[in-house]
Design a protein around this motif. Sequence first.
Motif, PDB file in Angstrom:
ATOM      1  N   LYS A  92       0.743  -0.882   0.148  1.00 20.30           N
ATOM      2  CA  LYS A  92       0.086   0.290   0.081  1.00 20.30           C
ATOM      3  C   LYS A  92       1.221   0.828  -0.068  1.00 20.30           C
ATOM      4  O   LYS A  92       1.647   1.199   0.547  1.00 20.30           O
ATOM      5  CB  LYS A  92      -0.668  -0.699   1.318  1.00 20.30           C
ATOM      6  N   LEU A  93       0.671   2.073  -0.889  1.00 21.53           N
ATOM      7  CA  LEU A  93       1.738   2.842  -1.418  1.00 21.53           C
ATOM      8  C   LEU A  93       1.228   4.395  -1.527  1.00 21.53           C
ATOM      9  O   LEU A  93      -0.147   4.664  -2.203  1.00 21.53           O
ATOM     10  CB  LEU A  93       2.366   3.561  -2.455  1.00 21.53           C
ATOM     11  N   GLY A  94       0.199   4.480  -0.050  1.00 19.47           N
ATOM     12  CA  GLY A  94      -0.915   5.764  -0.075  1.00 19.47           C
ATOM     13  C   GLY A  94      -2.066   5.185  -0.358  1.00 19.47           C
ATOM     14  O   GLY A  94      -2.703   3.683   0.336  1.00 19.47           O
ATOM     15  N   ASP A  95      -2.795   5.939  -1.362  1.00 15.09           N
ATOM     16  CA  ASP A  95      -4.037   4.895  -1.553  1.00 15.09           C
ATOM     17  C   ASP A  95      -3.510   3.765  -3.079  1.00 15.09           C
ATOM     18  O   ASP A  95      -5.040   4.036  -3.853  1.00 15.09           O
ATOM     19  CB  ASP A  95      -5.394   5.863  -2.247  1.00 15.09           C
ATOM     20  N   THR A  96      -2.440   3.637  -3.150  1.00 17.57           N
ATOM     21  CA  THR A  96      -2.266   2.499  -4.482  1.00 17.57           C
ATOM     22  C   THR A  96      -2.534   1.851  -3.868  1.00 17.57           C
ATOM     23  O   THR A  96      -1.022   1.610  -2.742  1.00 17.57           O
ATOM     24  CB  THR A  96      -1.000   3.295  -5.058  1.00 17.57           C
ATOM     25  N   TRP A  97      -3.149   0.545  -3.833  1.00 16.10           N
ATOM     26  CA  TRP A  97      -2.871  -0.386  -3.594  1.00 16.10           C
ATOM     27  C   TRP A  97      -2.370  -1.909  -4.704  1.00 16.10           C
ATOM     28  O   TRP A  97      -3.124  -2.121  -5.325  1.00 16.10           O
ATOM     29  CB  TRP A  97      -3.636  -1.129  -2.747  1.00 16.10           C
ATOM     30  N   VAL A  98      -0.933  -2.588  -4.509  1.00 12.72           N
ATOM     31  CA  VAL A  98      -0.708  -3.441  -5.052  1.00 12.72           C
ATOM     32  C   VAL A  98      -0.332  -4.985  -4.194  1.00 12.72           C
ATOM     33  O   VAL A  98       0.263  -5.063  -3.681  1.00 12.72           O
ATOM     34  CB  VAL A  98      -0.060  -3.770  -6.214  1.00 12.72           C
ATOM     35  N   LEU A  99      -1.826  -5.800  -5.557  1.00  9.45           N
ATOM     36  CA  LEU A  99      -0.893  -7.252  -4.381  1.00  9.45           C
ATOM     37  C   LEU A  99       0.365  -8.169  -5.706  1.00  9.45           C
ATOM     38  O   LEU A  99      -0.361  -8.105  -6.931  1.00  9.45           O
ATOM     39  CB  LEU A  99      -1.976  -7.780  -4.975  1.00  9.45           C
ATOM     40  N   CYS A 100       1.013  -8.397  -5.653  1.00  5.16           N
ATOM     41  CA  CYS A 100       2.285  -9.177  -5.973  1.00  5.16           C
ATOM     42  C   CYS A 100       2.351 -10.801  -5.677  1.00  5.16           C
ATOM     43  O   CYS A 100       2.648 -10.759  -4.181  1.00  5.16           O
ATOM     44  CB  CYS A 100       3.183  -8.178  -6.324  1.00  5.16           C
ATOM     45  N   SER A 101       1.433 -11.676  -6.638  1.00  5.69           N
ATOM     46  CA  SER A 101       2.366 -12.796  -5.778  1.00  5.69           C
ATOM     47  C   SER A 101       3.103 -13.552  -6.637  1.00  5.69           C
ATOM     48  O   SER A 101       3.670 -13.104  -8.277  1.00  5.69           O
ATOM     49  CB  SER A 101       0.941 -13.618  -6.434  1.00  5.69           C
ATOM     50  N   ALA A 102       3.658 -14.164  -6.509  1.00  2.00           N
ATOM     51  CA  ALA A 102       5.145 -15.349  -6.842  1.00  2.00           C
ATOM     52  C   ALA A 102       4.842 -16.567  -7.055  1.00  2.00           C
ATOM     53  O   ALA A 102       4.732 -16.730  -5.616  1.00  2.00           O
ATOM     54  CB  ALA A 102       5.920 -14.911  -5.948  1.00  2.00           C
ATOM     55  N   SER A 103       4.974 -16.937  -8.106  1.00  2.00           N
ATOM     56  CA  SER A 103       4.434 -18.713  -8.453  1.00  2.00           C
ATOM     57  C   SER A 103       5.398 -18.972  -8.970  1.00  2.00           C
ATOM     58  O   SER A 103       6.279 -18.724 -10.001  1.00  2.00           O
ATOM     59  CB  SER A 103       3.369 -19.125  -9.808  1.00  2.00           C
TER      60      SER A 103
END
Length: 182
Positions: free
Chosen positions: A31-42
């Motif tokens: 969460k960077l301010g109001d930017t939310w990114v879900l990162c998943s490594a497979s």
Amino acid sequence: MRPDGRRPDELRPLEIIAGFQKHAEGSALVKLGDTWVLCSASVENGVPPFLAGKGQGWITAEYAMLPRSTHTRSKRDPGGRGKEIQRLIGRALRAAVDLKQLGERTITVDCDVLCADGGTRVTSITGAWIAIGLALKHLVARGTLADLSALKPPVAAVSVGLVAARSCSICRTSRTPRPRST
């Protein structure tokens, strides 16, 4: 002062929740301010055909903004901009891992923008590196990778910009706007 109350040289608040997803070898919600990114490594055994038999791994990324991550609904197809961001994330990650030490494995990092308020690509790069680090740690714990020496120095990103030709104390630059041609 910016609309969100930050000073011109003040970064957005940062929160990282590592191991956010149960089933991914590595994941992070950034969460960077109001930017939310879900990162998943497979992690998968094997590499793309152009690397088969060369004794090295591969890292690739996929990036997409969920349909209501912005004020209006967007389509799920990443289009040209999304493809370029995927390439940028992939290049940044490949520079942060010794692909020879990875062995013939592919790590795919999915970066899904849950909420967009600027800085989605830099948030994705930061979260993707964390997810890869956790995935490699997972491989070491399983005994499939000897150690974490495949990780090079960390990669993170931040965006800066100029507004109305004002100098930015973070990047120490100043630029006078060019006159517009008619």
